[in-house]
Enzyme design. Structure first.
Site, PDB file in Angstrom:
ATOM      1  N   ASP A  64     -23.361 -34.506 -12.073  1.00  0.00           N
ATOM      2  CA  ASP A  64     -23.287 -35.617 -11.126  1.00  0.00           C
ATOM      3  C   ASP A  64     -22.647 -36.839 -11.783  1.00  0.00           C
ATOM      4  OD1 ASP A  64     -24.395 -36.459  -8.403  1.00  0.00           O
ATOM      5  OD2 ASP A  64     -25.212 -38.037  -9.702  1.00  0.00           O
ATOM      6  N   GLU A  89     -18.446 -33.559 -11.032  1.00  0.00           N
ATOM      7  CA  GLU A  89     -18.441 -34.186  -9.709  1.00  0.00           C
ATOM      8  C   GLU A  89     -18.002 -35.640  -9.853  1.00  0.00           C
ATOM      9  OE1 GLU A  89     -20.470 -36.466  -6.287  1.00  0.00           O
ATOM     10  OE2 GLU A  89     -20.914 -36.627  -8.418  1.00  0.00           O
TER      11      GLU A  89
END
Lengths: 662, 662
Positions: A365, A394
């Site tokens: 993330d 990401e």
């Protein structure tokens, strides 16, 4: 001269990316001054091995040479290119030209004999062949000397290559096949799929795996599964006040029950994660967990390691912000603080913990808000012990930042695909991915994510879901969807102008009914089947866009490195109207001769068409068939199929033979 | 992160090319992770200096930054790029965003005061400014703090930049201006230009200089002037048997009278060369001699240094050949033989000899048939003592070989321009020259040479001579013609299918009449005038091709690095018919806003036109005006002219000021 070797990333500062079983295609400029003839070899090995394997390279024209090798195990591999003046071929070529012109070549034959005398035979067969050549020279039997491939091969092996020019050693990180070619399915395990709205657990998730496997996906990705903080917990639709029973956002990691190495009690236990990973493996899938390196205010580290957080001038801990926006439920970690070593090691321990629990795929993330040196260190540390582990970045950030994350080691990267919707945007972006960033950034194309419901999806209806899935699955070797929102065509935004879902699963449990008649499950299943069937779709470098006189139709082909598989895709980008037009196929990109005949079989709509030459007429209707995904079969076999062009295939055949026989 | 710095050639293996007084434009990717703000500086110096000069860089978007410096003396220069996290700007930007949103910023002001406290003032003015800023902080006078460019500049100078990221040191070889921008005129000094057909000498050549200077050329290049061999001397039109009075080819160098450091008696003496060089200099021109490192069989070296030549298997010396063609009047030198050091030093002595005689420009014959390491060594040796010397590579070889010659040190290179005749060929080739090879290969475009009379020139008539001259002179910063054959439109080939001239001056003396009415001298004069007048034509990197619906019309613009000069060229490539069409100017390439108005003044045909927007209609007739060379003047000044965009011009102004003030 050996120059411009590729794949090389930033002059060798970073390794290029490879995968087990996939060709590493090496190119280099190799040349000598004047009219002499150069020759070149590719040398490859596992970095851990001392022995190099030699693979002859072949000239592509204009001094560019190509060779390839196929890594058969994980970890770092090395290659280098050597080039030299081929004195035998230079002699052979000049002598033949003179002989063909009827000139006296007695002095040349003398020079040829000197070359023969300069080599040492390695065995009796070679001794015999050299002896026969010397005799032929004495007899002046030119044909025996100048057109003797076995003799040429012997001279290639044995003739001194000095001065040889050798490139620096280049490195390729070899990852598992699914680093290169993968299909991802993301779901929130706490939501239910039987319409009951009961909280689900990791054990319930095992029951959902057959559905995902049936759709043909091979990576099952779960958002964070850790205990969720209570302080500043978000309520449904990102409201600031959560009710007693609101479950909170999984990305607000850490509570009394534990932090990054704990499982939220409502979902299960670490043992359940291991069971889930095994259940995935039984179905040929991989379990992917989320690495979100940030803490909720209730995370145990906040008390145990306050030095791992940034403190504001007034002594309080700095929460996340993007001024003027505030995210008070999240504390970022301080990667450059006084105890950065302690923090970095703790984060490495987190990854090791889940690897030990059976997880080998991680979706990371927001990696772009942490330092690049941290990622380079973390990934290399993990990979040294666990070369099978892969990481997906990401980051929806600026181009250079996304590229750097690929360079420092991320196996795959989310992309701008989601927002590339016009034909020119798609062409420009994927051309760049297939060329400039090819060696270090592997795209993973997602039509939607829990954070991104594009306006196009909101307003374009089911036809846009169909075409976006087809584009993602055929343009990019890796793709993924966030389901069941995707296949159930969920497309209501929280408000006009927002890309957030209404009643987003990020903040609340949802209840899905998978058996709805409008589900896109059959399309996803078919797309993943086609992707497995066609090696062309498993590669990025064989992508070529073709012209079409209708701007709403996008047309591209993919071929695999050996050019043994060819796919032609034509998509109608207009979700409302049927569109038709002439497509103009650049047949060179398919390694097909001008004016060739070929058969197109539509892998989605069915039907087979015979085409000839470059121009073809298509009509596509979003309410019926919005796209063609054609397999292309030449009706007259080309030389690649026919294997009747020895020069084109010889070095390839040798290359593969030698690597296999290593 | 500081990355992808340019100009850098092959990762720094070779220096990039620069010239005195010309901007070195440096680009780099500079970025930090997350939302923090980076800043960057370019540092430049003469390699011999210890002191670096700092030049602030400016962001171009997508993390690309630009800076420039102007070298003011010859020799190697160095630069590097440093990037750092700008903690002041990061703080200022975040605090301003919060203040603008009405949030409490008391903690931020505390952090700002800490930043102010961390810097040390260098003088009392800085002390006062810091004190004022602290007071403003105490008062909470936000506007005084957040919008104070003087304070920002102070903090840029004084705030600690750790951790700073610094690129490797990159090198630029700075050459004289005419390495970058030059107009060459080649003639055979033994031919006469008064129609008398008397053998001319170097002293007679002095009389021709005013003519060449009037045409506006600034380099006068003579084919070899050395004694010509007698053995295997070639007769007129390259026949194998020369008559008693045939003068032979100047490239068959060496006879009883001497070799590479001698002057052919029929031309004059070494002292005459010095006189000629001085006479050129008086007219603002440079004399260029030919370096052809090969020997006639009568060259003194053949007897004195047989070890400098290749010997065949039968003991004879190897003559030049390109099988099955033989050139028995030429012996190549053996650059890798047993006494290669002796040979290399002798060749260096040849160059030193002519430099001492006053020659500083050399056209090098067939450099691609000699080893690259020889050229790298020779040029660096000469340049170390004589940085004013420049070398033009006469290699019509494969692209990679021509590029490598540029990399190892040649100042300029002959090009494929001669054979790039269709619109797409010209566009593709010059786009590559202006981008991929820009930093190491400087093209010199010749419509003709004594070896190359293209079929297009043979058959297209005078209009082709006109358009080829215009293309060469406006596409390439350096160009040249072989005269008087060019301006007198000499275009008879020795035979159909050959690019050799009939009665070529290579093998015989010619007699030219310069006063013929059809001479192109006025056009050449005007083209060289236009080139001096327009700095845009003196650069290669500002080249941009534009669309036109008629394939026979080619359309391009050039702008100089500061975008203060703009030239638009439209050429009718059809030598037989008038052609007309719509050109579609990409105004962005001219740094002009969409829909802007501008004035076009035709520098060749005269006449002034007002255009608006991107589309314009043109008609060009080969029998009248075959091309427009327009100077472009915006009617409404853009921000670059108007200097009213402080952000765009500030860093440039600083950059130039700092270098000048060094």
């Amino acid at each position: 001269m050996v120059e411009l070797v590729r794949p090389v990333v930033d002059g060798g500062r970073f390794p290029a990316k490879g995968a087990v079983g996939a060709d590493v295609v090496v190119h280099a400029d190799v040349y000598v001054d004047g009219h002499d003839k150069p020759d070149a070899s590719l040398w490859a090995r596992r970095a851990a091995s001392r022995k190099w394997t030699e693979i002859p390279m072949r000239p592509l024209g204009n001094d560019r040479w190509e060779g390839r090798f196929v890594p058969d195990c994980l970890g770092p591999w090395q290659f280098r290119v050597s080039g030299w003046l081929d004195r035998w071929e230079t002699w052979r070529h000049g002598t033949k030209a003179k002989a063909d012109a009827g000139q006296d070549v007695s002095v040349e034959i003398q020079a040829g004999t000197e070359l023969l005398d300069s080599v040492s035979a390695a065995d009796s067969a070679e001794t015999d062949m050299l002896e026969a050549a010397r005799t032929a020279h004495e007899r002046g039997a030119l044909d025996d000397i100048l057109a003797n491939p076995s003799l040429d091969a012997l001279m290639r092996r044995r003739l001194d290559r000095q001065p040889e020019n050798i490139s620096r050693i280049c490195t390729v990180t070899v990852e598992p096949e699914h680093a290169r070619f993968s299909s991802w399915y993301e779901f929130f395990p706490r939501s239910s799929v039987d319409g009951t709205n009961q909280p689900n657990t990791l054990v319930d998730a095992i029951d959902r795996l057959d559905y995902v496997a049936d759709l043909g996906f091979d990576v099952v990705y779960l958002p964070p599964i850790h205990p969720i903080g209570r302080t500043y917990r978000k309520g449904p639709n990102n409201t600031l006040e959560a009710g007693e029973n609101d479950p909170g956002s999984p990305w607000a990691i850490g509570a009394e029950e534990g932090g990054h190495t704990a499982v939220a009690p409502e979902l299960g236990t670490v043992a359940d994660v291991t069971k889930l990973a095994s259940a995935c493996a039984e179905r040929g899938m991989h379990l992917a967990l989320d690495l979100a390196f940030q803490c909720a205010p209730d995370h145990p580290w906040v008390k145990e390691h306050p030095e791992w957080f940034v403190h504001r001038a007034d002594g309080t801990i700095q929460y996340a912000e993007n001024p003027p926006k505030k995210y008070q439920d999240i504390y970022p970690l301080d990667f450059t603080g006084s105890d950065w070593q302690g923090l970095w090691n703790a984060l490495k321990d987190v990854v090791e913990f889940w690897v030990d629990a059976g997880v080998t795929v991680f979706r990371v993330d927001n990696p772009h808000t942490k330092p690049f040196p941290f990622w380079e260190w973390l990934i290399s540390q993990i990979r040294a012990r666990h070369p099978e582990v892969i990481f997906l970045a990401e980051a929806f950030s600026r181009p250079r930042i996304m590229e750097m994350l690929g360079k420092v080691g991320f196996s795959q990267s989310y992309t701008y695909f989601t927002w590339r919707q016009e034909r020119w945007e798609i062409e420009e972006y994927f051309t760049e991915l297939a060329t400039r960033t090819l060696d270090f950034l592997r795209p993973n194309a997602w039509p939607n994510t829990p954070d991104i419901l594009t306006e196009q999806l909101q307003h374009g209806g089911r036809p846009v879901f169909v075409t976006r899935a087809i584009l993602a699955a055929t343009l990019s070797p890796s793709w993924g969807v966030y389901g069941p929102a995707f296949e159930l065509v969920e497309r209501t935004a929280v408000r006009e102008g927002s890309e957030e879902y209404l009643d987003s699963e990020k903040y609340q449990r949802r209840s899905w009914d998978l058996d709805q008649p409008h589900t896109l499950a059959p399309l996803l299943m078919r797309l993943n089947e086609i992707r497995r069937m066609h090696s062309a779709l498993q590669h990025l470098d064989g992508l070529h866009f073709h012209r079409c006189d209708n701007q709403q139709l996008i047309c591209y082909t993919k071929v695999d490195p050996g050019c043994n598989d060819r796919v032609l895709v034509i998509v109608n980008l207009d979700p409302w109207n049927a569109q038709s037009g002439w497509v103009d196929i650049d047949l060179k990109a398919l390694d097909l001769p001008y004016d060739s005949e070929y058969e197109l079989h539509d892998e989605i709509g069915g039907g087979t068409y015979g085409w000839r030459g470059n121009m073809g007429w298509v009509e596509l209707d979003p309410n019926g068939l919005a796209a063609h995904v054609f397999s292309v079969t030449p009706i007259v076999p080309t030389h690649h199929e026919g294997r009747d062009d020895p020069e084109a295939n010889l070095s390839e055949a040798i290359a593969h033979a030698e690597v296999v026989g290593q």
